[in-house]
Design a protein around this motif. Sequence first.
Motif, PDB file in Angstrom:
ATOM      1  N   LEU A 260       5.770   0.813 -42.391  1.00  0.00           N
ATOM      2  CA  LEU A 260       7.045   1.404 -41.986  1.00  0.00           C
ATOM      3  C   LEU A 260       7.622   2.263 -43.105  1.00  0.00           C
ATOM      4  CD1 LEU A 260       9.894  -0.166 -40.010  1.00  0.00           C
ATOM      5  CD2 LEU A 260      10.405   0.489 -42.355  1.00  0.00           C
ATOM      6  N   HIS A 261       7.437   1.847 -44.350  1.00  0.00           N
ATOM      7  CA  HIS A 261       8.004   2.598 -45.474  1.00  0.00           C
ATOM      8  C   HIS A 261       7.229   3.876 -45.766  1.00  0.00           C
ATOM      9  CE1 HIS A 261      11.299   0.048 -46.911  1.00  0.00           C
ATOM     10  NE2 HIS A 261      10.604  -0.932 -46.352  1.00  0.00           N
ATOM     11  N   ASP A 262       6.024   4.000 -45.219  1.00  0.00           N
ATOM     12  CA  ASP A 262       5.203   5.185 -45.469  1.00  0.00           C
ATOM     13  C   ASP A 262       5.211   6.184 -44.317  1.00  0.00           C
ATOM     14  OD1 ASP A 262       4.433   4.188 -47.938  1.00  0.00           O
ATOM     15  OD2 ASP A 262       2.659   3.173 -47.139  1.00  0.00           O
ATOM     16  N   THR A 263       5.587   5.736 -43.109  1.00  0.00           N
ATOM     17  CA  THR A 263       5.457   6.613 -41.948  1.00  0.00           C
ATOM     18  C   THR A 263       6.504   7.725 -41.935  1.00  0.00           C
ATOM     19  OG1 THR A 263       5.314   6.692 -39.529  1.00  0.00           O
ATOM     20  CG2 THR A 263       6.929   5.172 -40.467  1.00  0.00           C
ATOM     21  N   ASP A 264       6.120   8.872 -41.421  1.00  0.00           N
ATOM     22  CA  ASP A 264       7.051   9.976 -41.197  1.00  0.00           C
ATOM     23  C   ASP A 264       7.509  10.034 -39.740  1.00  0.00           C
ATOM     24  OD1 ASP A 264       6.902  10.903 -43.852  1.00  0.00           O
ATOM     25  OD2 ASP A 264       5.068  12.024 -43.409  1.00  0.00           O
ATOM     26  N   GLU A 265       7.065   9.057 -38.939  1.00  0.00           N
ATOM     27  CA  GLU A 265       7.362   9.095 -37.506  1.00  0.00           C
ATOM     28  C   GLU A 265       8.070   7.827 -37.051  1.00  0.00           C
ATOM     29  OE1 GLU A 265       4.250  10.846 -34.903  1.00  0.00           O
ATOM     30  OE2 GLU A 265       3.000  10.776 -36.703  1.00  0.00           O
ATOM     31  N   LEU A 266       9.059   7.407 -37.813  1.00  0.00           N
ATOM     32  CA  LEU A 266       9.826   6.219 -37.454  1.00  0.00           C
ATOM     33  C   LEU A 266      10.933   6.579 -36.469  1.00  0.00           C
ATOM     34  CD1 LEU A 266      10.560   3.209 -37.932  1.00  0.00           C
ATOM     35  CD2 LEU A 266      12.054   3.994 -39.792  1.00  0.00           C
ATOM     36  N   TYR A 267      10.984   5.829 -35.376  1.00  0.00           N
ATOM     37  CA  TYR A 267      12.107   5.920 -34.439  1.00  0.00           C
ATOM     38  C   TYR A 267      12.929   4.647 -34.565  1.00  0.00           C
ATOM     39  CZ  TYR A 267      14.746   5.360 -30.133  1.00  0.00           C
ATOM     40  OH  TYR A 267      15.748   5.127 -29.222  1.00  0.00           O
ATOM     41  N   PHE A 268      14.253   4.785 -34.630  1.00  0.00           N
ATOM     42  CA  PHE A 268      15.119   3.608 -34.757  1.00  0.00           C
ATOM     43  C   PHE A 268      16.437   3.891 -34.058  1.00  0.00           C
ATOM     44  CE2 PHE A 268      18.368   1.039 -36.813  1.00  0.00           C
ATOM     45  CZ  PHE A 268      17.784  -0.215 -36.829  1.00  0.00           C
ATOM     46  N   ASP A 269      16.910   2.905 -33.292  1.00  0.00           N
ATOM     47  CA  ASP A 269      18.217   3.077 -32.652  1.00  0.00           C
ATOM     48  C   ASP A 269      18.715   1.736 -32.144  1.00  0.00           C
ATOM     49  OD1 ASP A 269      20.509   4.395 -31.777  1.00  0.00           O
ATOM     50  OD2 ASP A 269      19.392   5.951 -30.732  1.00  0.00           O
ATOM     51  N   SER A 270      19.969   1.739 -31.776  1.00  0.00           N
ATOM     52  CA  SER A 270      20.594   0.578 -31.153  1.00  0.00           C
ATOM     53  C   SER A 270      20.195   0.498 -29.691  1.00  0.00           C
ATOM     54  CB  SER A 270      22.115   0.719 -31.259  1.00  0.00           C
ATOM     55  OG  SER A 270      22.782  -0.126 -30.359  1.00  0.00           O
ATOM     56  N   VAL A 271      20.016  -0.707 -29.183  1.00  0.00           N
ATOM     57  CA  VAL A 271      19.920  -0.908 -27.738  1.00  0.00           C
ATOM     58  C   VAL A 271      21.359  -0.945 -27.229  1.00  0.00           C
ATOM     59  CG1 VAL A 271      19.199  -2.469 -25.902  1.00  0.00           C
ATOM     60  CG2 VAL A 271      17.752  -2.144 -27.922  1.00  0.00           C
ATOM     61  N   SER A 272      21.704   0.014 -26.407  1.00  0.00           N
ATOM     62  CA  SER A 272      23.100   0.221 -26.025  1.00  0.00           C
ATOM     63  C   SER A 272      23.236   0.464 -24.542  1.00  0.00           C
ATOM     64  CB  SER A 272      23.685   1.417 -26.787  1.00  0.00           C
ATOM     65  OG  SER A 272      23.615   1.226 -28.183  1.00  0.00           O
ATOM     66  N   ARG A 273      24.451   0.288 -24.067  1.00  0.00           N
ATOM     67  CA  ARG A 273      24.811   0.630 -22.693  1.00  0.00           C
ATOM     68  C   ARG A 273      25.910   1.691 -22.733  1.00  0.00           C
ATOM     69  NH1 ARG A 273      26.609  -3.952 -21.278  1.00  0.00           N
ATOM     70  NH2 ARG A 273      28.837  -3.492 -21.408  1.00  0.00           N
ATOM     71  N   VAL A 274      25.771   2.695 -21.876  1.00  0.00           N
ATOM     72  CA  VAL A 274      26.805   3.724 -21.758  1.00  0.00           C
ATOM     73  C   VAL A 274      27.681   3.374 -20.567  1.00  0.00           C
ATOM     74  CG1 VAL A 274      27.260   6.172 -21.332  1.00  0.00           C
ATOM     75  CG2 VAL A 274      25.366   5.495 -22.810  1.00  0.00           C
ATOM     76  N   ASP A 275      28.975   3.245 -20.814  1.00  0.00           N
ATOM     77  CA  ASP A 275      29.940   2.928 -19.760  1.00  0.00           C
ATOM     78  C   ASP A 275      30.915   4.086 -19.608  1.00  0.00           C
ATOM     79  OD1 ASP A 275      29.045   0.422 -18.995  1.00  0.00           O
ATOM     80  OD2 ASP A 275      30.186  -0.614 -20.547  1.00  0.00           O
TER      81      ASP A 275
END
Length: 373
Positions: A260-275
Amino acid sequence: MTSRTVLISGAGVAGPTLAFWLARHGFQPTVVERAQGLRSSGNPVDVRGPALPVAEAMGVMDRLRDAATHATALRLLSPDGRPVARLPLGGRRSAAGNTEVELPRGDLAAVLHEAARDRAEFLFDDTVTELRQDPGGVDVVFDRARPRRFDLVVGADGLHSATRRLAFGPEPDFVVHLGVYVATMPLGGPVDHPHDVLIHNEPGRMVSIHPGRGQALAAFIFRHPQVPGFDHRDTGQHRRIVTDAYAGARWRVPELLARLHDTDELYFDSVSRVDLPTWSRGRITLLGDAASCVSLFGDGSSLAMAGAHTLAGALAADPDDHDLALRRYESTHRRLVEPKQRGMGRAAALLVPKTALGITARNLAARAWPGRV
């Protein structure tokens, strides 16, 4: 509307699908996308349920099957990495006999773009910076292109929608963190189980390895309170959050954290709901995750395709009354979206049990599942 011009912000899944169907109905769609081009990879997502007849009518099922992943089963592992149960994936069919398809999100977006590119105008490496509407249309200011006027604007630009922010207000007013974060990255190379998604759990934490199409993908899904000052574009912050969350984890986690510390293709986000109380304001409306984010298990992409088809059909049925068309679109599509949003907590409970007891109970249920292989 006379010229029936429509600006669509976002060239992911919903945007090109909507452009295809609007063009078929005689509209003039323009798609603007912040990225410089289409992504070449991405998380596995599904085309299933209400999205299957949409894909069939677009004539893209063969292309989707060509891009499908090799995963056919889910293999649950004990906390120390031993096999617990193996469950089949997919298999549901549409009325036309097509089975649901799992494929990388980037490949799905590419197939949909290919279907729409000769029917719509695409503006990459640009974004909307200002929207001003009046009873006759919407004046749009872009970051790079010259200002233009459209009859309608559709925000299909995801959970962190710029269109929603400009037309409805700040993101925190509408986006609810559900107590889970997700990170994914490509691993590359062959996998030990070329048809199995491996799932390893410890309390409040999950790690999976997906076989893809012979090039593996790793995912970290974990329970965590909302991070103060979270920035969905700050990759350094993302690496720190994941590393801290998985401190002391077993199985292959230390190896994966090093990757993970070496990759240039990390995706990260919150699991969220839009209301949102309504998805439309005048001549501006929202579609897909921008309107009603549905995270986990890939339903977001299928619902985005179905919603795009519904929106285009509603506008075609009432081309001179956008208020009526947008109300019909929202009323129809909310009936599909809301049950999925209500089920997100149950999905998280199965995927990321909070406790060791919860993991044990889930695994025992999986062993007794009648369809296991």
